[in-house]
Motif scaffolding. Structure first.
Motif, PDB file in Angstrom:
ATOM      1  N   ASP A 138       0.801  -1.226   0.000  1.00  0.00           N
ATOM      2  CA  ASP A 138       0.000   0.000   0.000  1.00  0.00           C
ATOM      3  C   ASP A 138       0.835   1.278   0.000  1.00  0.00           C
ATOM      4  N   ILE A 139       2.151   1.158   0.218  1.00  0.00           N
ATOM      5  CA  ILE A 139       3.004   2.346   0.221  1.00  0.00           C
ATOM      6  C   ILE A 139       3.061   2.924  -1.192  1.00  0.00           C
ATOM      7  N   GLY A 140       2.841   4.213  -1.304  1.00  0.00           N
ATOM      8  CA  GLY A 140       2.843   4.861  -2.614  1.00  0.00           C
ATOM      9  C   GLY A 140       4.246   5.220  -3.074  1.00  0.00           C
ATOM     10  N   HIS A 141       4.332   6.208  -3.916  1.00  0.00           N
ATOM     11  CA  HIS A 141       5.599   6.668  -4.486  1.00  0.00           C
ATOM     12  C   HIS A 141       6.383   7.388  -3.395  1.00  0.00           C
ATOM     13  N   VAL A 142       7.512   6.807  -2.948  1.00  0.00           N
ATOM     14  CA  VAL A 142       8.239   7.383  -1.811  1.00  0.00           C
ATOM     15  C   VAL A 142       8.874   8.724  -2.149  1.00  0.00           C
ATOM     16  N   THR A 143       8.910   9.095  -3.424  1.00  0.00           N
ATOM     17  CA  THR A 143       9.414  10.424  -3.785  1.00  0.00           C
ATOM     18  C   THR A 143       8.617  11.519  -3.097  1.00  0.00           C
ATOM     19  N   HIS A 144       7.335  11.276  -2.862  1.00  0.00           N
ATOM     20  CA  HIS A 144       6.508  12.284  -2.196  1.00  0.00           C
ATOM     21  C   HIS A 144       6.952  12.494  -0.753  1.00  0.00           C
ATOM     22  N   LEU A 145       7.562  11.484  -0.144  1.00  0.00           N
ATOM     23  CA  LEU A 145       8.191  11.657   1.168  1.00  0.00           C
ATOM     24  C   LEU A 145       9.560  12.312   1.024  1.00  0.00           C
ATOM     25  N   ASN A 146      10.316  11.868   0.024  1.00  0.00           N
ATOM     26  CA  ASN A 146      11.676  12.365  -0.164  1.00  0.00           C
ATOM     27  C   ASN A 146      11.715  13.874  -0.331  1.00  0.00           C
ATOM     28  N   VAL A 147      10.733  14.430  -1.041  1.00  0.00           N
ATOM     29  CA  VAL A 147      10.748  15.880  -1.254  1.00  0.00           C
ATOM     30  C   VAL A 147      10.363  16.642   0.015  1.00  0.00           C
ATOM     31  N   ARG A 148       9.920  15.946   1.021  1.00  0.00           N
ATOM     32  CA  ARG A 148       9.706  16.541   2.337  1.00  0.00           C
ATOM     33  C   ARG A 148      10.835  16.124   3.274  1.00  0.00           C
ATOM     34  N   ALA A 149      12.013  15.939   2.696  1.00  0.00           N
ATOM     35  CA  ALA A 149      13.232  15.666   3.465  1.00  0.00           C
ATOM     36  C   ALA A 149      13.111  14.424   4.334  1.00  0.00           C
ATOM     37  N   THR A 150      12.330  13.437   3.871  1.00  0.00           N
ATOM     38  CA  THR A 150      12.046  12.239   4.657  1.00  0.00           C
ATOM     39  C   THR A 150      12.308  10.980   3.835  1.00  0.00           C
ATOM     40  N   THR A 151      13.033  10.046   4.417  1.00  0.00           N
ATOM     41  CA  THR A 151      13.323   8.763   3.781  1.00  0.00           C
ATOM     42  C   THR A 151      12.507   7.676   4.458  1.00  0.00           C
ATOM     43  N   PHE A 152      11.980   6.766   3.658  1.00  0.00           N
ATOM     44  CA  PHE A 152      11.259   5.605   4.178  1.00  0.00           C
ATOM     45  C   PHE A 152      12.087   4.358   3.925  1.00  0.00           C
ATOM     46  N   ALA A 153      12.164   3.475   4.918  1.00  0.00           N
ATOM     47  CA  ALA A 153      12.877   2.217   4.757  1.00  0.00           C
ATOM     48  C   ALA A 153      12.219   1.154   5.627  1.00  0.00           C
ATOM     49  N   ALA A 154      12.368  -0.106   5.215  1.00  0.00           N
ATOM     50  CA  ALA A 154      11.934  -1.240   6.032  1.00  0.00           C
ATOM     51  C   ALA A 154      13.163  -1.871   6.663  1.00  0.00           C
ATOM     52  N   VAL A 155      12.985  -2.425   7.854  1.00  0.00           N
ATOM     53  CA  VAL A 155      14.068  -3.128   8.549  1.00  0.00           C
ATOM     54  C   VAL A 155      13.503  -4.422   9.123  1.00  0.00           C
ATOM     55  N   SER A 156      14.222  -5.515   8.922  1.00  0.00           N
ATOM     56  CA  SER A 156      13.822  -6.824   9.446  1.00  0.00           C
ATOM     57  C   SER A 156      15.040  -7.549   9.991  1.00  0.00           C
ATOM     58  N   ARG A 157      14.781  -8.577  10.816  1.00  0.00           N
ATOM     59  CA  ARG A 157      15.884  -9.364  11.357  1.00  0.00           C
ATOM     60  C   ARG A 157      16.377 -10.437  10.392  1.00  0.00           C
ATOM     61  N   ALA A 158      15.607 -10.758   9.375  1.00  0.00           N
ATOM     62  CA  ALA A 158      16.036 -11.781   8.417  1.00  0.00           C
ATOM     63  C   ALA A 158      17.341 -11.362   7.748  1.00  0.00           C
ATOM     64  N   PRO A 159      18.190 -12.318   7.371  1.00  0.00           N
ATOM     65  CA  PRO A 159      19.420 -11.971   6.651  1.00  0.00           C
ATOM     66  C   PRO A 159      19.109 -11.291   5.323  1.00  0.00           C
ATOM     67  N   ILE A 160      20.036 -10.491   4.837  1.00  0.00           N
ATOM     68  CA  ILE A 160      19.785  -9.677   3.650  1.00  0.00           C
ATOM     69  C   ILE A 160      19.498 -10.517   2.414  1.00  0.00           C
TER      70      ILE A 160
END
Length: 253
Positions: free
Chosen positions: A94-116
């Motif tokens: 459901d996450i949209g185009h993260v550029t709309h966050l980026n232009v508000r000086a905000t980065t979105f990322a996911a983090v999990s314990r699973a190996p990369i």
């Protein structure tokens, strides 16, 4: 099947206007709540977390990608699993185009314990392009109370202890207390130079409405960065990083 009552257009309009008054009151209450959220104090991160991403090792400041803010989705993906959590997958879908966050000086990322390598395979299968990092082997998930393991630290989820959850009737959060388990959450961070601060975290149902750009910005310290927002002057002092958001919007596209 139970359906709404059938009424005349005038009756429907009167009922709709009554509901509109409640909706407007809820919007004003939400604006006040968001302002209170932006007034929360913050705490400096004093651990040197090291994540693993597609480009190799990364520190918590690296995850900002040079921006002022970072929103992390704590994606449930235990190291022993082959696939990520279904409900967390729905959130990322459901996450949209993260550029709309980026232009508000905000980065979105996911983090999990699973190996990369597991994250990379699953991410490719799902067709996602959001940044996603592994916290495998670090304290990050435990410190932010999304991996619950009583052998590491006392259980706390959504700001309640195990006993408080049982007393409140939300013991389902801790029902697997005899073994480590994963739970979802969202955390927001603010960067001031080389210093990183934790400003907000929400858990449980707190993340279910955060898949729009404005809703996600509402949980950050800088908000939507609109003139009408309280408290005033949040972007003052960040210098060139604040810049012209309209110009950044064009540049990032």
């Amino acid at each position: 099947m139970s359906l709404p009552h059938i009424v005349t257009r005038d009756e429907w309009l009167a009922a709709r206007q009554d509901l509109l008054a409640k909706e407007k009151a809820a919007t004003r209450a939400r604006d006040e709540l968001n302002a209170d959220r932006r007034r929360l104090p913050m705490v400096e991160i004093d651990k040197d977390y090291v994540f693993e991403g597609p480009g190799g090792r990364a520190s918590l400041p690296d995850l900002f990608e040079g921006r002022l803010q970072l929103v992390i989705y704590h994606f449930m993906f235990d190291p022993t699993w082959d696939n990520g959590c279904k409900s967390c997958s729905s959130f990322l879908d459901d996450i949209g185009h993260v550029t709309h966050l980026n232009v508000r000086a905000t980065t979105f990322a996911a983090v999990s314990r699973a190996p990369i390598d597991k994250i990379t395979r699953f991410k490719a299968r799902m067709g996602w392009d959001v940044p996603w990092y592994s916290s495998f082997g670090t304290d990050f998930n435990h410190d932010f109370n999304v991996t619950l393991d009583e052998s590491v630290k006392p259980m706390v989820y959504n700001y309640r202890s195990k006993d408080e959850h049982i007393e409140a009737g939300t013991g389902y959060y801790v029902e697997n207390a005899d073994q480590p388990f994963e739970l979802p959450g969202v955390s927001a961070f603010l960067r001031d130079g080389d210093r990183v601060f934790h400003t907000y975290s929400t858990y449980g149902r707190g993340s279910e409405l955060l898949t729009s750009t404005t809703a996600m910005l509402d949980i950050t310290a800088l908000g939507r960065q609109e003139e009408w927002e309280e408290p005033k002057g949040r972007m003052t002092g960040f210098g060139a990083q604040a810049g012209s958001l309209e110009m950044k919007y064009r540049d990032e596209y």
